[in-house]
Design an enzyme around this catalytic site. Structure first.
Site, PDB file in Angstrom:
ATOM      1  N   GLU A  65       0.710  -1.318  -0.032  1.00 33.74           N
ATOM      2  CA  GLU A  65      -0.242  -0.129   0.034  1.00 33.74           C
ATOM      3  C   GLU A  65       0.852   1.383   0.062  1.00 33.74           C
ATOM      4  OE1 GLU A  65      -2.900   2.434  -0.185  1.00 33.74           O
ATOM      5  OE2 GLU A  65      -3.114   0.404  -0.627  1.00 33.74           O
ATOM      6  N   ASP A 118      -7.105   2.815  -7.878  1.00 29.11           N
ATOM      7  CA  ASP A 118      -7.356   4.394  -8.321  1.00 29.11           C
ATOM      8  C   ASP A 118      -7.043   3.648  -9.769  1.00 29.11           C
ATOM      9  OD1 ASP A 118      -7.386   4.731  -5.752  1.00 29.11           O
ATOM     10  OD2 ASP A 118      -5.074   5.774  -5.688  1.00 29.11           O
ATOM     11  N   LYS A 122      -8.197  10.859 -16.002  1.00 30.26           N
ATOM     12  CA  LYS A 122      -7.284  12.208 -16.832  1.00 30.26           C
ATOM     13  C   LYS A 122      -6.045  10.646 -17.733  1.00 30.26           C
ATOM     14  CE  LYS A 122      -8.824  15.755 -13.747  1.00 30.26           C
ATOM     15  NZ  LYS A 122      -8.149  17.269 -13.135  1.00 30.26           N
TER      16      LYS A 122
END
Length: 220
Positions: A65, A118, A122
Site C-alpha cells: 500500500e 485508483d 484523466k
C-alpha cells in the site's frame, strides 16, 4: 483502535514515493518464509488479507500500500490478531516490484491480486495507474508456473486495460471463456467490492494464470 483518516489518492510519480526502500528480513516476518506467497497490490486498509490469513495458515500474505498510515494501522491489527503469515508494506509498487520480489525466497509467488485500483481517469494521469507493462513483465518473471493473477474493478475501462496489459504478455492466459468472471474466486470480498455490489454496481473480474508454454522468438 480508531480508524485512520487519509487522502484517498496520492500521486505515485511524486519524488517522495521513489525514495529507496529497505525491505525486512522475511525470515523475521513470517514464521515460515518458504511458504507460498499471496501478494495483494494496493491493499488499502488490509481488511481482505486480515480475513484471508487466518483461513490459510499455510500461505504467506503480503499487502502493498502506498499510503503509509494505512500500512501502520493494518500491521497493528495484524499484531493484535497474532498473525505470523501476514505483513503489510508501505511501498510504491511500480519502481520497487523487482527488488521486492528478488528479496523474497525464490519460487514462492503463487497468487497476485489487484483489486479496485485508483482509476486515474484523466488522460495525463494514465501513467499513474498501477498496471503498467513493466509491472506485468516483472510478475511474469517471478510468478510460479500456473501462478494466479486476479483482477477486479467496478470501472469497466480500468478492468479492460488491466486485462489487456496482462493478456498482451505471452506468459498470461485467461481462465474463463466469458468476458468477465461472474464470481470472486476467493472466499473473502474486499470492502470496495461489498460496497459496489450493495449499490447495485457491476464488478468486472478477470482470472489469469501463467503459462509454461515456451515463448517463440516472434513473441519476444
Amino acid at each position: 483502535m480508531g480508524r485512520v483518516r487519509v487522502r484517498q489518492h496520492v500521486n505515485p510519480l511524486s519524488d517522495k514515493y521513489h525514495r529507496a526502500i529497505t525491505f525486512p528480513h522475511w525470515e523475521d516476518i513470517y514464521s515460515n518464509s518458504a511458504q507460498p506467497l499471496h501478494l495483494d497490490i494496493g491493499c488499502a486498509r488490509g481488511k481482505f488479507l486480515l480475513k484471508m490469513a487466518p483461513l490459510y495458515p499455510e500461505t504467506n500474505f503480503l499487502g502493498i500500500e502506498i499510503r503509509e498510515p494505512l500500512v501502520i494501522e493494518a500491521n497493528k491489527y495484524r499484531d493484535c490478531l497474532g498473525l505470523t503469515n501476514l505483513y503489510f508494506l508501505f511501498c510504491n509498487i511500480n519502481p520497487f516490484l523487482n527488488s521486492l520480489l528478488a528479496s523474497l525466497n525464490s519460487d514462492v509467488l503463487q497468487w497476485v491480486t489487484i483489486q479496485f485500483p485508483d482509476p486515474w481517469f484523466k488522460y495525463r494521469h494514465l501513467k499513474r495507474r498501477v498496471v503498467q507493462p513493466e509491472l506485468v513483465d516483472t510478475l511474469a518473471q517471478y510468478l510460479v508456473d500456473r501462478g494466479t493473477v486476479f483482477l477486479q474493478s467496478d470501472i469497466k475501462i480500468v478492468a479492460q486495460e488491466m486485462g489487456e496489459r496482462f493478456l498482451e504478455h505471452p506468459k498470461f492466459e485467461k481462465q474463463h471463456s466469458e468476458n468477465w468472471l461472474s464470481e470472486n474466486p476467493f472466499s473473502i470480498a474486499t470492502e470496495r467490492e461489498i460496497a459496489s455490489l450493495n449499490k447495485g454496481k457491476s464488478v468486472y473480474r478477470l482470472l489469469l494464470k501463467t503459462s509454461n508454454k515456451p515463448i517463440s522468438l516472434s513473441q519476444e
